[in-house]
Design a protein around this motif. Structure first.
Motif, PDB file in Angstrom:
ATOM      1  N   LEU A   1       0.835  -1.198   0.000  1.00  0.00           N
ATOM      2  CA  LEU A   1       0.000   0.000   0.000  1.00  0.00           C
ATOM      3  C   LEU A   1       0.869   1.246   0.000  1.00  0.00           C
ATOM      4  CD1 LEU A   1      -2.660  -1.238   2.567  1.00  0.00           C
ATOM      5  CD2 LEU A   1      -2.867  -1.167   0.072  1.00  0.00           C
ATOM      6  N   ALA A   2       0.327   2.330  -0.502  1.00  0.00           N
ATOM      7  CA  ALA A   2       1.068   3.593  -0.589  1.00  0.00           C
ATOM      8  C   ALA A   2       1.303   4.184   0.796  1.00  0.00           C
ATOM      9  CB  ALA A   2       0.292   4.582  -1.447  1.00  0.00           C
ATOM     10  N   ALA A   3       2.470   4.783   0.957  1.00  0.00           N
ATOM     11  CA  ALA A   3       2.794   5.452   2.225  1.00  0.00           C
ATOM     12  C   ALA A   3       2.030   6.763   2.346  1.00  0.00           C
ATOM     13  CB  ALA A   3       4.293   5.710   2.318  1.00  0.00           C
ATOM     14  N   VAL A   4       1.736   7.381   1.203  1.00  0.00           N
ATOM     15  CA  VAL A   4       1.042   8.663   1.166  1.00  0.00           C
ATOM     16  C   VAL A   4      -0.324   8.456   0.528  1.00  0.00           C
ATOM     17  CG1 VAL A   4       1.113  11.022   0.264  1.00  0.00           C
ATOM     18  CG2 VAL A   4       3.235   9.888   0.981  1.00  0.00           C
ATOM     19  N   LYS A   5      -1.363   8.876   1.235  1.00  0.00           N
ATOM     20  CA  LYS A   5      -2.718   8.741   0.711  1.00  0.00           C
ATOM     21  C   LYS A   5      -2.815   9.379  -0.676  1.00  0.00           C
ATOM     22  CE  LYS A   5      -7.511   9.636   1.831  1.00  0.00           C
ATOM     23  NZ  LYS A   5      -8.480  10.090   2.777  1.00  0.00           N
ATOM     24  N   GLY A   6      -3.457   8.673  -1.592  1.00  0.00           N
ATOM     25  CA  GLY A   6      -3.618   9.175  -2.951  1.00  0.00           C
ATOM     26  C   GLY A   6      -2.561   8.664  -3.923  1.00  0.00           C
ATOM     27  N   ASN A   7      -1.433   8.178  -3.414  1.00  0.00           N
ATOM     28  CA  ASN A   7      -0.414   7.601  -4.291  1.00  0.00           C
ATOM     29  C   ASN A   7      -0.799   6.165  -4.635  1.00  0.00           C
ATOM     30  OD1 ASN A   7       1.048   9.933  -4.194  1.00  0.00           O
ATOM     31  ND2 ASN A   7       2.751   9.098  -3.016  1.00  0.00           N
ATOM     32  N   PRO A   8      -0.257   5.634  -5.717  1.00  0.00           N
ATOM     33  CA  PRO A   8      -0.617   4.264  -6.093  1.00  0.00           C
ATOM     34  C   PRO A   8       0.043   3.216  -5.194  1.00  0.00           C
ATOM     35  CG  PRO A   8       0.957   5.183  -7.654  1.00  0.00           C
ATOM     36  CD  PRO A   8       0.583   6.286  -6.706  1.00  0.00           C
ATOM     37  N   ALA A   9      -0.594   2.056  -5.141  1.00  0.00           N
ATOM     38  CA  ALA A   9      -0.017   0.880  -4.488  1.00  0.00           C
ATOM     39  C   ALA A   9       0.768   0.120  -5.555  1.00  0.00           C
ATOM     40  CB  ALA A   9      -1.133   0.019  -3.913  1.00  0.00           C
ATOM     41  N   ALA A  10       1.554  -0.866  -5.124  1.00  0.00           N
ATOM     42  CA  ALA A  10       2.326  -1.677  -6.070  1.00  0.00           C
ATOM     43  C   ALA A  10       2.069  -3.159  -5.792  1.00  0.00           C
ATOM     44  CB  ALA A  10       3.813  -1.381  -5.945  1.00  0.00           C
ATOM     45  N   ALA A  11       1.817  -3.918  -6.856  1.00  0.00           N
ATOM     46  CA  ALA A  11       1.570  -5.356  -6.735  1.00  0.00           C
ATOM     47  C   ALA A  11       2.786  -6.131  -7.237  1.00  0.00           C
ATOM     48  CB  ALA A  11       0.332  -5.745  -7.539  1.00  0.00           C
ATOM     49  N   TYR A  12       3.110  -7.199  -6.505  1.00  0.00           N
ATOM     50  CA  TYR A  12       4.232  -8.070  -6.833  1.00  0.00           C
ATOM     51  C   TYR A  12       3.750  -9.517  -6.787  1.00  0.00           C
ATOM     52  CZ  TYR A  12       6.617  -3.787  -5.389  1.00  0.00           C
ATOM     53  OH  TYR A  12       7.011  -2.490  -5.253  1.00  0.00           O
ATOM     54  N   PHE A  13       4.370 -10.382  -7.594  1.00  0.00           N
ATOM     55  CA  PHE A  13       3.952 -11.785  -7.678  1.00  0.00           C
ATOM     56  C   PHE A  13       4.959 -12.546  -8.518  1.00  0.00           C
ATOM     57  CE2 PHE A  13       1.738  -8.974 -10.559  1.00  0.00           C
ATOM     58  CZ  PHE A  13       2.126  -9.453 -11.804  1.00  0.00           C
ATOM     59  N   THR A  14       4.763 -13.856  -8.603  1.00  0.00           N
ATOM     60  CA  THR A  14       5.580 -14.717  -9.441  1.00  0.00           C
ATOM     61  C   THR A  14       4.677 -15.412 -10.451  1.00  0.00           C
ATOM     62  OG1 THR A  14       7.126 -15.093  -7.624  1.00  0.00           O
ATOM     63  CG2 THR A  14       7.200 -16.656  -9.456  1.00  0.00           C
ATOM     64  N   LEU A  15       5.062 -15.336 -11.727  1.00  0.00           N
ATOM     65  CA  LEU A  15       4.344 -16.037 -12.791  1.00  0.00           C
ATOM     66  C   LEU A  15       5.070 -17.341 -13.113  1.00  0.00           C
ATOM     67  CD1 LEU A  15       3.718 -13.071 -15.255  1.00  0.00           C
ATOM     68  CD2 LEU A  15       1.993 -14.273 -13.911  1.00  0.00           C
ATOM     69  N   HIS A  16       4.300 -18.375 -13.394  1.00  0.00           N
ATOM     70  CA  HIS A  16       4.844 -19.676 -13.777  1.00  0.00           C
ATOM     71  C   HIS A  16       4.325 -20.011 -15.166  1.00  0.00           C
ATOM     72  CE1 HIS A  16       6.243 -20.268  -9.687  1.00  0.00           C
ATOM     73  NE2 HIS A  16       5.080 -19.783  -9.303  1.00  0.00           N
ATOM     74  N   GLY A  17       5.256 -20.211 -16.103  1.00  0.00           N
ATOM     75  CA  GLY A  17       4.881 -20.522 -17.471  1.00  0.00           C
ATOM     76  C   GLY A  17       4.235 -21.888 -17.582  1.00  0.00           C
TER      77      GLY A  17
END
Length: 149
Positions: A35-51
């Motif tokens: 989640l963003a540290a500052v309200k109104g800024n975007p969050a970032a999603a992370y994950f692993t893809l498996h072919g």
């Protein structure tokens, strides 16, 4: 007729087990959303893809709790980091592709304000071959370490 090599009987179970293993499946796991540290800024999603069994191309990742999502790549030029949007990501057959801090990630803009630390965030993955699936990601606070698997 020549006798079979001594190791031949040991090969039979190995070959049979290999034939029984399920084919590789296109999938994603280990997802989390910082989640963003500052309200109104975007969050970032992370994950692993498996072919899967064949090459695939990821064309979007979105969420029902964000107005807009963009895939990005972090770039380093000396001591300066910047980001650029990326339109697609190749996922080779049976390979692993990671979206992680300092590399590829998904920016989630205008997140639902009800999403807090500990919430479960749905991520929707769309591929150019028509495959589409949803996986859940844990929301963590800006300063939290990534979740342990």
């Amino acid at each position: 007729m020549r006798p079979l090599p001594v190791f031949f009987p040991m090969l039979v179970p190995v070959v049979l087990l290999a034939a029984c293993s399920p084919p590789a499946k296109l999938d994603a796991d280990h997802g989390y959303v910082r989640l963003a540290a500052v309200k109104g800024n975007p969050a970032a999603a992370y994950f692993t893809l498996h072919g899967g069994a064949t090459d695939a191309t990821l064309i979007s990742v979105g969420s029902t709790v964000a107005i807009r999502a963009e895939m990005h790549q972090t770039m380093q030029a000396g001591s300066t980091a910047s980001m650029k949007p990326i339109g697609q990501v190749k996922v080779p057959a049976k390979a692993t592709v990671t979206f992680a801090p300092g590399g590829r990630h998904v920016m989630l803009f205008n997140m639902n304000p009800g999403i807090k630390r500990g919430s479960i965030v749905p991520l929707v993955f769309q591929f150019s071959n028509g495959v589409r699936f949803e996986r859940k990601a844990l929301a963590i606070a800006a300063g939290d370490p990534p979740p342990e698997d």
